[in-house]
Design a protein around this motif. Structure first.
Motif, PDB file in Angstrom:
ATOM      1  N   ARG A  74       0.837  -1.193   0.000  1.00 48.06           N
ATOM      2  CA  ARG A  74       0.000   0.000   0.000  1.00 48.06           C
ATOM      3  C   ARG A  74       0.872   1.243   0.000  1.00 48.06           C
ATOM      4  NH1 ARG A  74      -4.688   0.137   4.162  1.00 48.06           N
ATOM      5  NH2 ARG A  74      -5.742  -0.764   2.404  1.00 48.06           N
ATOM      6  N   GLU A  75       0.433   2.254  -0.762  1.00 46.13           N
ATOM      7  CA  GLU A  75       1.114   3.546  -0.725  1.00 46.13           C
ATOM      8  C   GLU A  75       0.586   4.295   0.498  1.00 46.13           C
ATOM      9  OE1 GLU A  75       1.040   7.475  -3.375  1.00 46.13           O
ATOM     10  OE2 GLU A  75       1.952   5.748  -4.375  1.00 46.13           O
ATOM     11  N   ILE A  76       1.501   4.891   1.249  1.00 41.63           N
ATOM     12  CA  ILE A  76       1.105   5.640   2.441  1.00 41.63           C
ATOM     13  C   ILE A  76       1.694   7.044   2.378  1.00 41.63           C
ATOM     14  CG2 ILE A  76       0.936   3.568   3.884  1.00 41.63           C
ATOM     15  CD1 ILE A  76       3.655   4.622   5.156  1.00 41.63           C
ATOM     16  N   LEU A  77       1.111   7.918   3.141  1.00 41.55           N
ATOM     17  CA  LEU A  77       1.619   9.281   3.282  1.00 41.55           C
ATOM     18  C   LEU A  77       2.104   9.425   4.720  1.00 41.55           C
ATOM     19  CD1 LEU A  77       1.995  12.166   2.181  1.00 41.55           C
ATOM     20  CD2 LEU A  77      -0.313  12.655   2.995  1.00 41.55           C
ATOM     21  N   ILE A  78       3.371   9.716   4.881  1.00 42.44           N
ATOM     22  CA  ILE A  78       3.913   9.952   6.218  1.00 42.44           C
ATOM     23  C   ILE A  78       3.442  11.352   6.619  1.00 42.44           C
ATOM     24  CG2 ILE A  78       6.013  10.180   7.603  1.00 42.44           C
ATOM     25  CD1 ILE A  78       7.272   8.164   5.584  1.00 42.44           C
ATOM     26  N   LYS A 104       8.715  13.346   6.674  1.00 45.77           N
ATOM     27  CA  LYS A 104       7.400  13.953   6.919  1.00 45.77           C
ATOM     28  C   LYS A 104       6.837  14.528   5.625  1.00 45.77           C
ATOM     29  CE  LYS A 104       7.620  15.256  11.765  1.00 45.77           C
ATOM     30  NZ  LYS A 104       7.652  16.375  12.714  1.00 45.77           N
ATOM     31  N   GLY A 105       5.554  14.213   5.370  1.00 46.25           N
ATOM     32  CA  GLY A 105       4.880  14.730   4.192  1.00 46.25           C
ATOM     33  C   GLY A 105       5.205  13.989   2.903  1.00 46.25           C
ATOM     34  N   MET A 106       5.998  12.938   2.970  1.00 39.72           N
ATOM     35  CA  MET A 106       6.389  12.201   1.765  1.00 39.72           C
ATOM     36  C   MET A 106       5.576  10.913   1.632  1.00 39.72           C
ATOM     37  SD  MET A 106      10.465  12.665   1.921  1.00 39.72           S
ATOM     38  CE  MET A 106      11.073  13.633   0.585  1.00 39.72           C
ATOM     39  N   ARG A 107       5.460  10.454   0.397  1.00 38.37           N
ATOM     40  CA  ARG A 107       4.780   9.191   0.120  1.00 38.37           C
ATOM     41  C   ARG A 107       5.807   8.062   0.111  1.00 38.37           C
ATOM     42  NH1 ARG A 107      -0.315   9.868  -1.087  1.00 38.37           N
ATOM     43  NH2 ARG A 107      -1.047  11.856  -1.893  1.00 38.37           N
ATOM     44  N   ALA A 108       5.403   6.961   0.718  1.00 37.24           N
ATOM     45  CA  ALA A 108       6.250   5.766   0.747  1.00 37.24           C
ATOM     46  C   ALA A 108       5.343   4.570   0.483  1.00 37.24           C
ATOM     47  CB  ALA A 108       6.945   5.636   2.100  1.00 37.24           C
ATOM     48  N   LYS A 109       5.944   3.408   0.347  1.00 37.23           N
ATOM     49  CA  LYS A 109       5.152   2.185   0.214  1.00 37.23           C
ATOM     50  C   LYS A 109       5.336   1.350   1.466  1.00 37.23           C
ATOM     51  CE  LYS A 109       4.304   1.413  -4.598  1.00 37.23           C
ATOM     52  NZ  LYS A 109       4.415   0.505  -5.712  1.00 37.23           N
ATOM     53  N   ARG A 110       4.230   0.751   1.895  1.00 36.30           N
ATOM     54  CA  ARG A 110       4.291  -0.172   3.029  1.00 36.30           C
ATOM     55  C   ARG A 110       4.082  -1.585   2.495  1.00 36.30           C
ATOM     56  NH1 ARG A 110      -0.288   0.540   6.871  1.00 36.30           N
ATOM     57  NH2 ARG A 110      -1.307  -0.918   5.458  1.00 36.30           N
ATOM     58  N   VAL A 127       0.833 -12.527  13.083  1.00 37.89           N
ATOM     59  CA  VAL A 127       1.955 -11.609  13.277  1.00 37.89           C
ATOM     60  C   VAL A 127       2.461 -11.195  11.897  1.00 37.89           C
ATOM     61  CG1 VAL A 127       4.250 -11.277  14.261  1.00 37.89           C
ATOM     62  CG2 VAL A 127       2.577 -12.685  15.467  1.00 37.89           C
ATOM     63  N   GLN A 128       2.666  -9.892  11.740  1.00 38.47           N
ATOM     64  CA  GLN A 128       3.126  -9.367  10.459  1.00 38.47           C
ATOM     65  C   GLN A 128       4.335  -8.466  10.659  1.00 38.47           C
ATOM     66  OE1 GLN A 128      -0.440  -7.416   9.002  1.00 38.47           O
ATOM     67  NE2 GLN A 128      -0.969  -9.220   7.800  1.00 38.47           N
ATOM     68  N   ILE A 129       5.102  -8.346   9.591  1.00 42.34           N
ATOM     69  CA  ILE A 129       6.196  -7.379   9.565  1.00 42.34           C
ATOM     70  C   ILE A 129       5.870  -6.377   8.464  1.00 42.34           C
ATOM     71  CG2 ILE A 129       7.641  -8.786   8.030  1.00 42.34           C
ATOM     72  CD1 ILE A 129      10.086  -7.690   9.655  1.00 42.34           C
ATOM     73  N   ASN A 130       5.967  -5.098   8.802  1.00 40.99           N
ATOM     74  CA  ASN A 130       5.702  -4.012   7.868  1.00 40.99           C
ATOM     75  C   ASN A 130       7.008  -3.310   7.542  1.00 40.99           C
ATOM     76  OD1 ASN A 130       2.682  -3.989   7.824  1.00 40.99           O
ATOM     77  ND2 ASN A 130       3.018  -3.713  10.014  1.00 40.99           N
ATOM     78  N   LEU A 131       7.260  -3.098   6.263  1.00 44.05           N
ATOM     79  CA  LEU A 131       8.434  -2.351   5.823  1.00 44.05           C
ATOM     80  C   LEU A 131       7.960  -1.068   5.164  1.00 44.05           C
ATOM     81  CD1 LEU A 131      10.478  -5.172   4.019  1.00 44.05           C
ATOM     82  CD2 LEU A 131      10.574  -4.499   6.420  1.00 44.05           C
ATOM     83  N   LEU A 132       8.450   0.071   5.625  1.00 46.53           N
ATOM     84  CA  LEU A 132       8.192   1.338   4.950  1.00 46.53           C
ATOM     85  C   LEU A 132       9.376   1.587   4.032  1.00 46.53           C
ATOM     86  CD1 LEU A 132       6.886   3.594   7.868  1.00 46.53           C
ATOM     87  CD2 LEU A 132       5.605   2.137   6.306  1.00 46.53           C
TER      88      LEU A 132
END
Length: 168
Positions: A74-78, A104-110, A127-132
């Motif tokens: 998923r694309e996220i916005l920090i 801050k304020g940048m888009r990343a993928k999770r 249990v999951q591991i999330n990578l930004l």
């Protein structure tokens, strides 16, 4: 047609030949160093995560085993401003030498992967591991439980004898 002649002595020609030879030799030596792998520091973490193989390799550095494919991307916005929940998340990441403040304020993928070998929960999908990931590099993430009263912590695998406290 234009002809230009230069009067050069044998000493000047010899000096020019030596200079050219030195430049070529230096280029060969430097070219031999470029592209060679640099010895990895003891305990150094590789944060590259452009490809699936690099993401799995990053995760495995901490002893985690996951499926080869993520359960979610998923694309996220920090956020520009960290509120209470995100401040705590940023602190978890700061403790693992990852600073979300600069993103801050940048888009990343999770990228989210199911953890298959969490101590005491082997084989479950809770249990999951999330990578930004930003520009092919891990900038943050966590290991968390989807169960009611679950937990969240950094990438390090907990000691099997230590009880994990629930996320606040």
């Amino acid at each position: 047609m234009f002809v230009y002649s230069i009067k050069a002595s044998k000493n000047k020609l010899a000096a020019a030949a030596i200079a050219v030879t030195a430049v070529v030799a230096a280029a060969i030596v430097l070219a031999g160093r470029i592209g060679k792998p640099v010895a990895k520091e003891e305990g150094a973490i590789n944060y590259k995560a452009e490809s699936s193989e690099e993401r799995i390799a990053f995760i495995s550095q901490f002893g985690w085993k996951t499926a080869d494919e993520p359960s979610e991307v998923r694309e996220i916005l920090i956020p520009e401003k960290f509120e209470d929940g995100y401040t705590e998340y940023a602190e978890i990441n700061k403790a693992q030498n990852l600073d979300l403040e600069i993103y801050k304020g940048m888009r990343a993928k999770r990228w989210t992967y199911d953890v298959l070998n969490y101590p005491g929960k082997e084989g479950s999908e809770t249990v999951q591991i999330n990578l930004l990931i930003y520009n092919g590099r891990v900038i943050g993430g966590d290991v968390s439980s989807l169960e009611s009263g679950g937990f969240m912590h950094g990438f390090e695998m907990p000691d099997k004898n230590v009880e994990i406290t629930a996320a606040q």
